[in-house]
Design a protein around this motif. Structure first.
Motif, PDB file in Angstrom:
ATOM      1  N   PHE A   7       0.864  -1.191   0.000  1.00 46.58           N
ATOM      2  CA  PHE A   7       0.000   0.000   0.000  1.00 46.58           C
ATOM      3  C   PHE A   7       0.893   1.230   0.000  1.00 46.58           C
ATOM      4  O   PHE A   7       1.635   1.466   0.954  1.00 46.58           O
ATOM      5  N   ALA A   9      -0.228   4.435  -0.787  1.00 50.53           N
ATOM      6  CA  ALA A   9      -1.008   5.651  -0.609  1.00 50.53           C
ATOM      7  C   ALA A   9      -1.126   5.922   0.888  1.00 50.53           C
ATOM      8  O   ALA A   9      -0.465   5.300   1.710  1.00 50.53           O
ATOM      9  N   THR A  10      -1.964   6.889   1.234  1.00 47.93           N
ATOM     10  CA  THR A  10      -2.197   7.218   2.637  1.00 47.93           C
ATOM     11  C   THR A  10      -3.680   7.468   2.848  1.00 47.93           C
ATOM     12  O   THR A  10      -4.399   7.790   1.902  1.00 47.93           O
ATOM     13  N   ASN A  11      -4.150   7.280   4.075  1.00 45.64           N
ATOM     14  CA  ASN A  11      -5.557   7.489   4.411  1.00 45.64           C
ATOM     15  C   ASN A  11      -5.695   8.817   5.138  1.00 45.64           C
ATOM     16  O   ASN A  11      -4.982   9.075   6.116  1.00 45.64           O
ATOM     17  N   THR A  46      -8.460   7.889   0.361  1.00 40.08           N
ATOM     18  CA  THR A  46      -7.170   7.299   0.007  1.00 40.08           C
ATOM     19  C   THR A  46      -6.505   8.248  -0.982  1.00 40.08           C
ATOM     20  O   THR A  46      -7.042   8.504  -2.059  1.00 40.08           O
ATOM     21  N   SER A  75      -2.162   6.999   8.400  1.00 33.65           N
ATOM     22  CA  SER A  75      -3.516   7.513   8.591  1.00 33.65           C
ATOM     23  C   SER A  75      -3.412   8.881   9.239  1.00 33.65           C
ATOM     24  O   SER A  75      -2.693   9.047  10.233  1.00 33.65           O
TER      25      SER A  75
END
Length: 191
Positions: A7, A9-11, A46, A75
């Motif tokens: 993963f 990306a970031t939340n 996201t 996050s």
């Protein structure tokens, strides 16, 4: 996700806590959220790890841009805070690493002091001190608390509770929440 299934990306959840105006939000120059109102929040988004947030009064041109470079897989909560044109508490985007979700039977909680004219405060949960000397712009940091209904009391730092708010967290077991101070202590609109 990258080619290896990581993963990358970031939340991010964005909260509008700047008293005025309603805004449009741009990500890397493209309109992402139109008519984002005060005291509302996005769902968890996201996003790529590096991006620029542009802020514009709804229907107008971008007036401020904020670059972000966040950790892959992280996050974050990002709070629009402060006041446009104010030198003491200028408009800004405040970000904090957090966690979305919690263990079963618990609620993940993050608190933000976003009342621009309020002094440092003590925050109580059911009369037990939760935070002390908590100043404008401070994030509490992520904590897990039992999923229950609480009364949050707010007091000037070192003083007696002057306001109390219901925090109905009993139905949020396994989830998370962000509680934030908002508005003006002076009684100006919005209070």
């Amino acid at each position: 996700y990258d080619c290896d299934g990581n993963f990358i990306a970031t939340n991010v959840q964005v909260i509008h806590n700047s008293a005025s105006p309603t805004v449009d939000i741009y990500l890397n120059g493209d309109l992402a959220i139109e008519g984002f109102e005060y005291r509302t929040a996005t769902p968890v988004l996201t996003l790529p790890t590096s991006f620029t947030v542009g802020i514009a009064p709804t229907g107008a041109d971008i007036i401020a841009e904020f670059p972000f470079d966040l950790a892959a897989g992280g996050s974050y909560v990002v709070v629009a805070t402060g006041l446009l044109g104010d030198n003491t508490t200028p408009f800004d985007l405040a970000a904090s690493g957090t966690t979305f979700g919690a263990a079963a039977g618990s609620v993940g909680l993050e608190i933000y002091h976003g009342s621009t004219d309020a002094p440092a405060v003590d925050v109580y949960a059911d009369d037990a001190a939760l935070l002390t000397d908590f100043s404008y712009g401070d994030f509490s940091g992520f904590v897990e608390v039992p999923a229950a209904d609480y009364t949050l009391g707010v007091a000037p730092a070192g003083g007696d509770i002057i306001a109390a708010f219901t925090a109905p967290l009993s139905g949020l077991g396994g989830g998370s929440a962000v509680a934030f101070a908002s508005g003006f202590l002076s009684g100006d609109d919005p209070a």
